[in-house]
Design a protein around this motif. Sequence first.
Motif, mmCIF file in Angstrom:
data_model
loop_
_atom_site.group_PDB
_atom_site.id
_atom_site.type_symbol
_atom_site.label_atom_id
_atom_site.label_comp_id
_atom_site.label_asym_id
_atom_site.label_seq_id
_atom_site.Cartn_x
_atom_site.Cartn_y
_atom_site.Cartn_z
ATOM 1 N N GLU A 1 0.819 -1.208 0.000
ATOM 2 C CA GLU A 1 0.000 0.000 0.000
ATOM 3 C C GLU A 1 0.856 1.263 0.000
ATOM 4 O OE1 GLU A 1 -3.275 -0.085 2.677
ATOM 5 O OE2 GLU A 1 -3.603 2.065 2.532
ATOM 6 N N LYS B 1 0.556 4.072 -2.892
ATOM 7 C CA LYS B 1 0.229 5.472 -2.604
ATOM 8 C C LYS B 1 1.306 6.411 -3.131
ATOM 9 C CE LYS B 1 -2.873 4.797 1.262
ATOM 10 N NZ LYS B 1 -3.144 5.027 2.685
ATOM 11 N N VAL C 1 0.725 6.634 -6.903
ATOM 12 C CA VAL C 1 -0.479 7.424 -7.145
ATOM 13 C C VAL C 1 -0.217 8.898 -6.866
ATOM 14 C CG1 VAL C 1 -2.831 7.856 -6.306
ATOM 15 C CG2 VAL C 1 -2.086 5.521 -6.817
ATOM 16 N N SER C 2 0.574 9.174 -5.840
ATOM 17 C CA SER C 2 0.924 10.562 -5.535
ATOM 18 C C SER C 2 1.677 11.190 -6.698
ATOM 19 C CB SER C 2 1.767 10.613 -4.253
ATOM 20 O OG SER C 2 2.149 11.932 -3.965
ATOM 21 N N TYR D 1 4.706 12.598 1.448
ATOM 22 C CA TYR D 1 4.025 11.359 1.858
ATOM 23 C C TYR D 1 5.009 10.426 2.554
ATOM 24 C CZ TYR D 1 2.027 6.768 1.794
ATOM 25 O OH TYR D 1 1.620 5.529 2.187
ATOM 26 N N GLN E 1 4.746 9.116 6.352
ATOM 27 C CA GLN E 1 4.672 7.677 6.620
ATOM 28 C C GLN E 1 5.796 7.251 7.551
ATOM 29 O OE1 GLN E 1 2.061 5.585 5.381
ATOM 30 N NE2 GLN E 1 2.930 4.439 7.078
#
Length: 177
Positions: A96, A100, A103-104, A114, A118
Motif C-alpha cells: 500500500e 500510494k 499514485v501521488s 508522503y 509515513q
Amino acid sequence: MSTRHILLGLLASGPSHGYDLKRRHDERFPQARPLAYGQVYTTLQRLVRDGLAEIDGTAADSGPERTSYRSTDKGARELAEWAGEITPPAPFVTNEIFAKLVVSILADGDPAAYLRAQRTAHMARMRELTAVKTAPGADLATVLAADYALNHLDADLRWMNTTAARLTTLTAEVDAA
C-alpha cells in the motif's frame, strides 16, 4: 491471522465458552487486531457447523447462560495441519505504501511529503511497540510479538529511505509511462 484456527488452538486445552475464549485470545495476543465478541460466536457456530467443534454444555451459574464448546477430533486434526503448514511469503511485492507513492506521483502530489509522513507514523508505532516490549512484567509472547512487528517496521523504514533517495528517478519513470 485465522480466527478459526486460533479459537481451535484455544479449545485444544479444554472446553471453553465464547467469553472466556475472547479473554484468553486478548491475553495471548495483546498486540493483535482486537477480536470482537460477535466474531468469536460467529466463528464458534461455523466450527460446530463444520464438525470441528461441538457444544460441551451450557451453564448459567449466577449470570447469563453460557454455552461451552470443545474441539472435536476433526478439529484437532485441522489445527495440527494448519499449525504445521509453511506460511508462504507475501506473493505480491507491491504494498500500500508503494501504491500510494506511485499514485501521488501520477496525481501531481508530493510523494516526498508522503514518505516523510509515513516515516513519522512508522517511528511513532515503533516507539509504542518498544514501550510494550520493555514494560515491566512483559511476558515473552508479548516481547516476541512486538519484536516481529518492529522488525517489519524497520524493514519498511529502510525501504522508505532507499525510495526517498531514488524518488527523482522513480518520478521520471512514472511520468514517462
